[in-house]
Enzyme design. Structure first.
Site, PDB file in Angstrom:
ATOM      1  N   LYS A 214       0.824  -1.198   0.000  1.00  0.00           N
ATOM      2  CA  LYS A 214       0.000   0.000   0.000  1.00  0.00           C
ATOM      3  C   LYS A 214       0.860   1.250   0.000  1.00  0.00           C
ATOM      4  CE  LYS A 214      -3.229  -2.379   3.041  1.00  0.00           C
ATOM      5  NZ  LYS A 214      -3.623  -2.494   4.469  1.00  0.00           N
TER       6      LYS A 214
ATOM      7  N   ASP B 210      14.939  -1.460   0.943  1.00  0.00           N
ATOM      8  CA  ASP B 210      15.633  -1.601   2.221  1.00  0.00           C
ATOM      9  C   ASP B 210      16.637  -2.756   2.052  1.00  0.00           C
ATOM     10  OD1 ASP B 210      15.882  -1.025   5.039  1.00  0.00           O
ATOM     11  OD2 ASP B 210      14.597  -2.728   5.492  1.00  0.00           O
TER      12      ASP B 210
ATOM     13  N   LYS C 192      17.348   3.051   1.171  1.00  0.00           N
ATOM     14  CA  LYS C 192      18.214   2.938   2.353  1.00  0.00           C
ATOM     15  C   LYS C 192      19.399   2.070   1.961  1.00  0.00           C
ATOM     16  CE  LYS C 192      14.870   2.869   6.111  1.00  0.00           C
ATOM     17  NZ  LYS C 192      14.296   2.026   7.181  1.00  0.00           N
TER      18      LYS C 192
ATOM     19  N   ARG D  17       0.249   6.559   7.470  1.00  0.00           N
ATOM     20  CA  ARG D  17       0.586   6.710   6.055  1.00  0.00           C
ATOM     21  C   ARG D  17       0.178   8.079   5.524  1.00  0.00           C
ATOM     22  NH1 ARG D  17       1.876   1.568   3.955  1.00  0.00           N
ATOM     23  NH2 ARG D  17       0.744  -0.159   4.876  1.00  0.00           N
TER      24      ARG D  17
END
Ligand code: IMP
Ligand code: MG
Length: 175
Positions: A44, A103, A131, A165
């Site tokens: 999402k 990530d 990241k 969010r």
């Protein structure tokens, strides 16, 4: 105000986000001149980024969504499952995966390899945040809005247990 909101620092403001997305949208438009693009938004978290990105693009876009999730055990095992698959045929098409963050890299690695088996003409990836120092597995990212430090980000699609969010900027929690 709850503790998360109280301790949230601004990493990127709404204005900074929009101006960087505009630059990335222009780069995408240059690369796909004269073509149309299937944009696959990864639910999402990437909804917010996807909407702002495609609105700034001139390339004709067909918008699709997918949802994946990874089993998070004590170790990052890289077990990814598809919770919502595609409902269109991407074979022979130019496809751009739009994700909120990379990530460890497991999610996008899996998704890219899966979509590649469906024989698109081309397959690229755009992420809002990268990241880099957390990467455990190599994945080529074609468009990156922000390279960020190893901080947990919240807002503009990023959640903590599905919450926050809708905070309009990218925030982080000061340790
Ligand atoms: P990867 O497979 O480790 O690259 O996982 C990427 C996913 O982890 C993203 O789609 C996010 O759902 C989640 N994630 C990683 N870092 C953050 C963060 O700082 N805030 C919120 N979600 C994050
Ligand atoms: Mg995600």
């Amino acid at each position: 105000m709850d503790n998360v909101l109280k301790n949230l620092k601004v990493m990127y403001t709404e204005e900074q986000i929009q101006s960087r997305i505009k630059e990335v949208a222009e780069n995408i438009d240059k690369d796909y001149e004269g073509k149309e693009l299937i944009v696959i938004s990864v639910l999402k978290g990437a909804i917010f980024f996807t909407v702002d990105l495609v609105k700034k693009m001139k390339t004709p876009v067909i918008l699709e969504v997918m949802q994946v999730s990874s089993y998070q055990g004590t170790q990052s095992t890289g077990n990814v499952i598809i919770k919502k698959g595609l409902d269109c045929d991407i074979s022979g098409k130019d496809v751009l995966i739009v994700e909120d963050i990379i990530d460890t890299g497991y999610t996008l690695k899996y998704l890219k390899e899966y979509l590649q088996t469906l024989n698109p003409n081309s397959l690229k990836i755009a992420v809002l945040a990268d990241k880099k120092e957390r990467r455990e597995i190599d994945v080529d990212i074609d468009y990156t809005c922000f390279e960020i430090e190893n901080k947990f980000v919240v807002g503009y699609g990023f959640d903590i247990d599905q919450k926050y969010r809708n905070i309009p900027y990218i925030g982080y929690i000061e340790e």
